[in-house]
Design an enzyme around this catalytic site. Structure first.
Site, PDB file in Angstrom:
ATOM      1  N   ARG A   1       0.922  -1.199  -0.141  1.00 45.09           N
ATOM      2  CA  ARG A   1       0.023  -0.056   0.008  1.00 45.09           C
ATOM      3  C   ARG A   1       0.800   1.353  -0.033  1.00 45.09           C
ATOM      4  O   ARG A   1       0.381   2.351  -0.276  1.00 45.09           O
ATOM      5  CB  ARG A   1      -1.133  -0.029   1.217  1.00 45.09           C
ATOM      6  CG  ARG A   1      -2.194  -0.841   0.783  1.00 45.09           C
ATOM      7  CD  ARG A   1      -3.177  -1.039   1.906  1.00 45.09           C
ATOM      8  NE  ARG A   1      -2.885  -2.452   2.749  1.00 45.09           N
ATOM      9  CZ  ARG A   1      -3.081  -2.233   3.944  1.00 45.09           C
ATOM     10  NH1 ARG A   1      -3.465  -1.106   4.903  1.00 45.09           N
ATOM     11  NH2 ARG A   1      -2.698  -3.362   4.836  1.00 45.09           N
TER      12      ARG A   1
ATOM     13  N   GLU B   1       0.730  -5.146  13.405  1.00 44.13           N
ATOM     14  CA  GLU B   1      -0.449  -5.380  14.199  1.00 44.13           C
ATOM     15  C   GLU B   1      -0.883  -6.775  14.062  1.00 44.13           C
ATOM     16  O   GLU B   1      -1.445  -7.392  15.344  1.00 44.13           O
ATOM     17  CB  GLU B   1      -1.447  -4.441  13.773  1.00 44.13           C
ATOM     18  CG  GLU B   1      -2.795  -4.213  14.718  1.00 44.13           C
ATOM     19  CD  GLU B   1      -3.818  -3.507  14.295  1.00 44.13           C
ATOM     20  OE1 GLU B   1      -3.898  -2.834  13.133  1.00 44.13           O
ATOM     21  OE2 GLU B   1      -4.649  -3.090  15.036  1.00 44.13           O
TER      22      GLU B   1
END
Ligand SMILES: O=P(O)(O)OC[C@H]1O[C@H](OP(=O)(O)OP(=O)(O)O)[C@H](O)[C@@H]1O
Ligand SMILES: Nc1ncnc2[nH]cnc12
Length: 170
Positions: free
Chosen positions: A58, A95
């Site tokens: 991304r 995460e």
């Protein structure tokens, strides 16, 4: 423009308990897409940049646009096994898991002024790993530039000493 209107929350993606920030509504809107690029660029504030380093995948949406506007080169940081020439690698936690990133050894020269760009700063594992890779190659990090920072995950604490700028905070 309120860019947050173009960021969608997806619960429990890619794993239970994660609130995923989906930027695809922003990317697919012709005005929001361009305005966000301008706002990211404004955060760089006319500093001289030799290369923009963007993380797979991304970081590849806006990274090359920023590079082009800054008249800088673009360096892709890729996941393990994707880059064909000699690489440096760094394993890190993010995460929702563990991963390894690589850069080509010849992608950054000693003293290059580097802008790091990614879409999301969450726990900071990814960005900290990329800072280490860039510095192992002799690059000088001018700014770490993000579209979104998830403040509650305190990623900024892993980027001590760097100039960290994020367009949107949650
Ligand atoms: O701050 P962290 O906790 O390290 O997380 C942030 C990273 O996680 C996402 O990438 P992901 O690894 O999901 O890959 P993708 O861009 O290919 O979807 C995002 O694009 C950042 O690169
Ligand atoms: N919550 C999240 N949303 C989108 N991208 C992420 N990368 C790491 N955490 C994320």
């Amino acid at each position: 423009m309120d860019f947050k209107n173009y960021i969608r929350d997806i619960d429990n993606f890619p794993s239970p308990g994660v609130g995923f920030k989906d930027i695809t509504p922003l990317l697919q809107d012709k005005t929001a897409f361009q305005e966000a690029a301008k706002a990211l660029l404004k955060m760089v504030d006319n500093q001289k940049i030799d290369k923009v380093v963007g993380m797979e995948s991304r970081g590849f949406f806006y990274g090359p646009i920023l590079a082009s506007e800054l008249k800088a080169g673009f360096v892709p940081v890729r996941k393990l096994g994707k880059l064909p020439a000699e690489t440096v690698a760094q394993t890190y936690k993010l995460e929702y898991g563990t991963d390894t990133l690589e850069m080509h050894k010849d992608s950054v020269q000693k003293g290059d002024r580097i802008l790091i760009h990614d879409d999301v700063l969450a726990t900071g594992g990814t960005a900290a790993a990329v800072c280490q890779l860039v510095e192992r190659l002799g690059g000088s990090i001018v700014q770490c530039n993000f579209l979104i920072e998830l403040d509650f995950l305190k990623g900024i604490e892993k980027l001590n000493g760097y100039d960290v700028r994020s367009l949107l905070h949650y």
